[in-house]
Design a protein around this motif. Sequence first.
Motif, short mmCIF file in Angstrom:
data_model
loop_
_atom_site.label_atom_id
_atom_site.label_comp_id
_atom_site.label_asym_id
_atom_site.label_seq_id
_atom_site.Cartn_x
_atom_site.Cartn_y
_atom_site.Cartn_z
N GLU A 40 0.81 -1.22 0.00
CA GLU A 40 0.00 0.00 0.00
C GLU A 40 0.84 1.27 0.00
OE1 GLU A 40 -3.88 -0.25 2.29
OE2 GLU A 40 -2.67 -1.72 3.39
N THR A 41 0.26 2.31 -0.55
CA THR A 41 0.85 3.64 -0.58
C THR A 41 0.76 4.25 0.82
OG1 THR A 41 0.07 3.86 -2.86
CG2 THR A 41 0.73 5.88 -1.72
N TYR A 57 -3.62 10.26 1.43
CA TYR A 57 -2.39 9.66 0.93
C TYR A 57 -1.29 10.70 0.88
CZ TYR A 57 -4.94 5.45 0.30
OH TYR A 57 -5.67 4.32 0.56
N ASP A 81 -5.50 -0.31 -3.82
CA ASP A 81 -4.09 0.05 -3.69
C ASP A 81 -3.27 -1.22 -3.48
OD1 ASP A 81 -1.93 1.85 -3.49
OD2 ASP A 81 -2.13 2.01 -1.32
N SER A 87 -2.45 0.19 -8.86
CA SER A 87 -3.01 0.95 -7.74
C SER A 87 -3.85 2.11 -8.28
CB SER A 87 -1.89 1.50 -6.85
OG SER A 87 -2.39 2.48 -5.97
N ARG A 90 -2.67 5.37 -6.77
CA ARG A 90 -1.52 5.99 -7.43
C ARG A 90 -1.91 6.63 -8.76
NH1 ARG A 90 3.79 4.39 -5.60
NH2 ARG A 90 3.61 3.14 -3.71
#
Length: 358
Positions: A40-41, A57, A81, A87, A90
């Motif tokens: 994950e981000t 985020y 994500d 994702s 993203r």
Amino acid sequence: MNASTLHATNPFSVMALKQMDRMRQARGKMLDRLGFGPQETPYTVLHTEPGLRLRKYEQAPEEGRAVLLVPAPIKRAYIWDLLPQVSVVRRWMERGYKVYLAEWLPETGPDFGLDEYGNRMLAACRQAIREDSGEQLLTLAGHSLGGVLAAIYGCARPEEVRAVVLLESPLHFRHDLGCFAQMVHATPDARAIAAAYSEVPGAFLNAVSAMAAPHAFQMERMLDRVLSMGNPEAMAVHMRVERWTHDEFPLPGKLFTDVVESLYRHDELMRGKLAIGGREIGPQMLTAPLLAVADPRSTVIPLHSMQAFYEAAGSAGKRMLHYEGDIGVGLQHVGVLVGKSAHEKIWPEIFAWLETVG
């Protein structure tokens, strides 16, 4: 076996379903140990309350419009994500958006229904995002039942919404349309099931899904694994989707009842009869620009389930895209979020459309 056989009201059946939940969660943790957990981000938590945690985020740009991602309140939110290359989080950041996500949590209580999820809690997200970003209008993007919640919010509070993106979201129901609608019409009143379980276990929801659409939720997954074996990139996504399928959590009894009775059985949103925020709402009240992504092959969310709502919406600007599937997604229903072709073709078209509507 049909859904009514799952409607056991004695405490032993409740205990058995909860044990099944624990077993599925244990298998998910085993897949984590094998390296198939999500990547994950980084994010921070902007707002929290019972049943909800609003993610912001960290790598999003300082300037840019705000988007709120709305997952289905059934499984964990990281399907948005999963891996950097697939994702959705993203993709939005790469296009210059400030990205927020409504992460639903299981600690709610049985009295949280569509009015809480599709109205009050999303309004709390919007308020926190406005204070954080200064944005007065919010773009909403929702998948599956999360798309239903985004549509409800867009109908109930059109003055707060810049645009709505609905991904594989069930919005119109007939007893002869789609596997879930057919099953609902053959099952007992959802209120009795909710009363038996208080919070309806994830194992119950998983079993009902598998019975409603065995091809989509069982055979399709096995076939996708076989087709992914010669492609390490596809297999990496497939196994993480497989891990995600073990991460369901219970639905509050009220939400389960609202979805089954108000949406599925009585089609109240489409008919303009869904009671939200003290008034009845319907698709004509959604006036923000609307983009819908549907899979014309799907038996889970038939094309007409989205098309009818799309056509009835009061939006001045509309766009409908068709997703044609991928290898390596496990379930085609989540392919629009994690599929390679979705990220190469569908998402660029979504962003190009958003630029045209302002």
